[in-house]
Enzyme design. Structure first.
Site, PDB file in Angstrom:
ATOM      1  CB  CYS A 171      42.585  37.595  26.066  1.00 41.40           C
ATOM      2  SG  CYS A 171      43.591  36.620  27.218  1.00 41.40           S
ATOM      3  CB  CYS A 199      46.627  39.770  27.889  1.00 39.02           C
ATOM      4  SG  CYS A 199      46.595  38.813  26.351  1.00 39.02           S
ATOM      5  CB  CYS A 205      25.794  44.030  50.097  1.00 43.22           C
ATOM      6  SG  CYS A 205      25.020  45.618  50.412  1.00 43.22           S
TER       7      CYS A 205
END
Lengths: 385, 385
Positions: free
Chosen positions: B215, B218, B239
């Site tokens: 996940c 993890c 930016c």
């Protein structure tokens, strides 16, 4: 009298509404590309590539003129990407009309059905970025009456009336590819070929510098194998499958490599494939064939061989080494770790020739079953040219 | 009187013009997907995937509901691709407005500046394909007051009021990714994470099946290394760079793998990266971390371990093998030929962790210089969540 005033007011109101709807509030032209970080600057995220150390002179993009041949699933997205990047000039060629059957690919919208693809594309692109100079040619480049005009435009289409800086082939047939190949070999124009398979799950882009890399006539075209039975394809009255995903990825590869070439950053891939079912990306260098059928390709090869070695085009790893006797097509792998199961061809795993050629030309190349199957049809098509 | 008649005629003419401009001649809804090969069928090229042997039941796409979180450079193109593919329902989340500064990416157009991204996207998408059911949520999923609504919609957003079939993360920050990760772990929802680097030249997609693959909590997030000095990034008031090419490729990878998952064809990549400068595509399997900080991830792992082995999800090559003691993050290579220079991590060449974690958690993982540099900033961001 009051009635007339009311009617006039209504007319004025409607006229404003029409004006608003037709101008679409598109932005004004911008004189100079700026790096300013404000919400109203459409170039701030592109000019930031300079600050990030990726591109030295991004604003040079305005000096370039790119021709796109074929404004379908790949070509239209290619045109949109270059337009949003602020390319100087785009020259679009296509003779097809927008149909609802095209709506499974990006770019065109249902209300454009019936318009010519180049006309519809130009309208959308000018609205997206009015700074780009867009020229359109609504004709078939392969017909004899258009050939001179087509080659003239490629030779004089730059912003200074010289040759265009790059040609991008986004067509869907071999005949048009051979036409582009012939013009680019004759006038020494650099181009990219691109293609997507009829089953929609593979595609490729190929960088062609006449005399330096294989041209489209040097070897049978390479296609990414999809392990699908080719017999299911190409029946009469049966349409090819297509996906917006595969076409978007191939357009992305095409424009990314075009930007790398034009703005001189990163490494331009000579041949990059995409197999969607396995997310496999064969990457190869393809050297020109000294016995290429196109005499202008042979001429460009002699010119290139006569150049001093230091002028080898950047990013080409092996372009100054001799072609091996046992590797007639001059195909070599960029990634040495990729398995090679094609024998003398040295074709990357997962890539195969689109069709076979007669024995006298092909030497000891092995041709797989699926290629054999489609050979006759392809040869028939070639002969019809 | 004649004057009044003329004015009325003018009004009628203008009203027709307004009607024509506002209806845009978009197509009518289509009841059933057809394979018929006619120019007026927007699904002919997609249904052809059946005839080509690629997809068994393409029309099933109408049964699926997909949530897209973040409708920016990647999310908007993702939404357009799924819309053109004829997905059953799209649920869009974003709280941003369209700005001219977004015009260097695909999808949004200048005349949409100032509109909310979800509103502008929905208008365009409904025009492209009125058959798709489009729901929009104009809020920030990470704020506490929206969290319940967000997770409720994911749990009940299918066409039969069950959980959505897939969540696609197209956000640009770690906080939103951790929010999506938490909801998907808690309610056992399959999702894809995606990302593009701030220098615009790399990106990735990752397939996350709670309990079966790693996940988002993890292991530190994996990013494709670009060999660019990270110090040039992330300064205040500066930016990020972005390119329509990279975003288009990542959206293509994302939707292609989403289609493979939903329609059960090909192999879904667990982790697929893209390095634009070199056209390099790392591909890995990532196993869940038994010590994951997210307790719901650990719960899903126990559930998955308890499943009979035959129920292993297709396309996962090693999901039923134990995690090696010396490979805490469970990262393994799909392509064994890819060079592994990361020691215990077994991370594919060219991929590195987005940030380092404290020694107690990370074991013997080597962290490269550039990762060290950005660690403090990233940790500060994480703490600010």
């Amino acid at each position: 009298m009051e009635n007339v005033e009311a009617l006039k007011a209504k007319i004025s109101e409607l006229e404003n509404k029409v004006k608003l709807l037709t101008t679409k509030n598109a932005r004004e032209k911008i004189e100079t590309m700026s790096s300013e970080v404000v919400d109203s600057n459409p170039y701030s995220r592109l000019m930031a590539l300079k600050r990030m150390g990726i591109v030295n002179n991004y604003e040079n993009i305005r000096n370039f003129s790119v021709a796109i041949v074929g404004v379908g699933g790949v070509g239209s997205v290619t045109a949109e990407m270059l337009t949003r990047c602020g390319i100087g000039r785009l020259i679009l060629f296509d003779y097809d009309k927008v149909e609802l059957a095209n709506m499974n690919r990006l770019f065109f919208q249902p209300h454009q059905s019936g318009l010519s693809k180049v006309e519809a594309a130009a309208e959308t692109l000018k609205n997206i970025n009015p700074d780009v100079d867009i020229l359109t040619y609504n004709y078939n480049i392969t017909s004899i009456e258009n050939f001179d005009n087509f080659s003239n435009i490629l030779r004089t289409g730059s912003l200074t009336n010289g040759p265009v800086d790059l040609v991008l082939s986004c067509v869907d047939n071999f005949e048009a590819r051979f036409t582009i190949n012939a013009v680019c070999n004759e006038f020494n124009l650099t181009w990219f070929e691109s293609g997507v398979s009829e089953n929609a799950v593979s595609g490729h882009v190929q960088f062609i510098v006449p005399g330096e890399t294989a041209c489209f006539a040097c070897a049978p075209p390479l296609v990414v194998a999809s392990n699908i039975d080719e017999k299911t394809l190409k029946r009469d009255g049966v349409c090819a499958a297509s996906l917006p995903t595969t076409m978007g990825v191939i357009a992305g590869f095409l424009v990314q490599n075009a930007l790398k070439y034009l703005l001189k950053f990163g490494n331009v891939s000579n041949y990059l494939g995409y197999s969607a079912l396995t997310d496999f990306f064969p990457n190869m260098n393809l050297k020109p064939n000294p016995h290429c059928d196109d005499s202008n390709c042979q001429l460009r090869q002699r010119e290139f061989a006569a150049k001093p070695k230091v002028q080898v085009v950047e990013n080409k790893q092996e372009s100054d080494t001799p072609v091996h006797e046992d590797n007639e097509w001059g195909i070599s792998l960029v990634d040495e770790s990729v398995e090679n199961d094609k024998g003398a061809q040295n074709v990357a795993s997962g890539v195969s020739l689109a069709y076979a050629v007669p024995d006298k030309d092909i030497g000891d190349v092995e041709v797989s079953k699926s290629d054999d199957t489609s050979l006759e049809e392809l040869m028939a098509q070639m002969k019809a040219i």
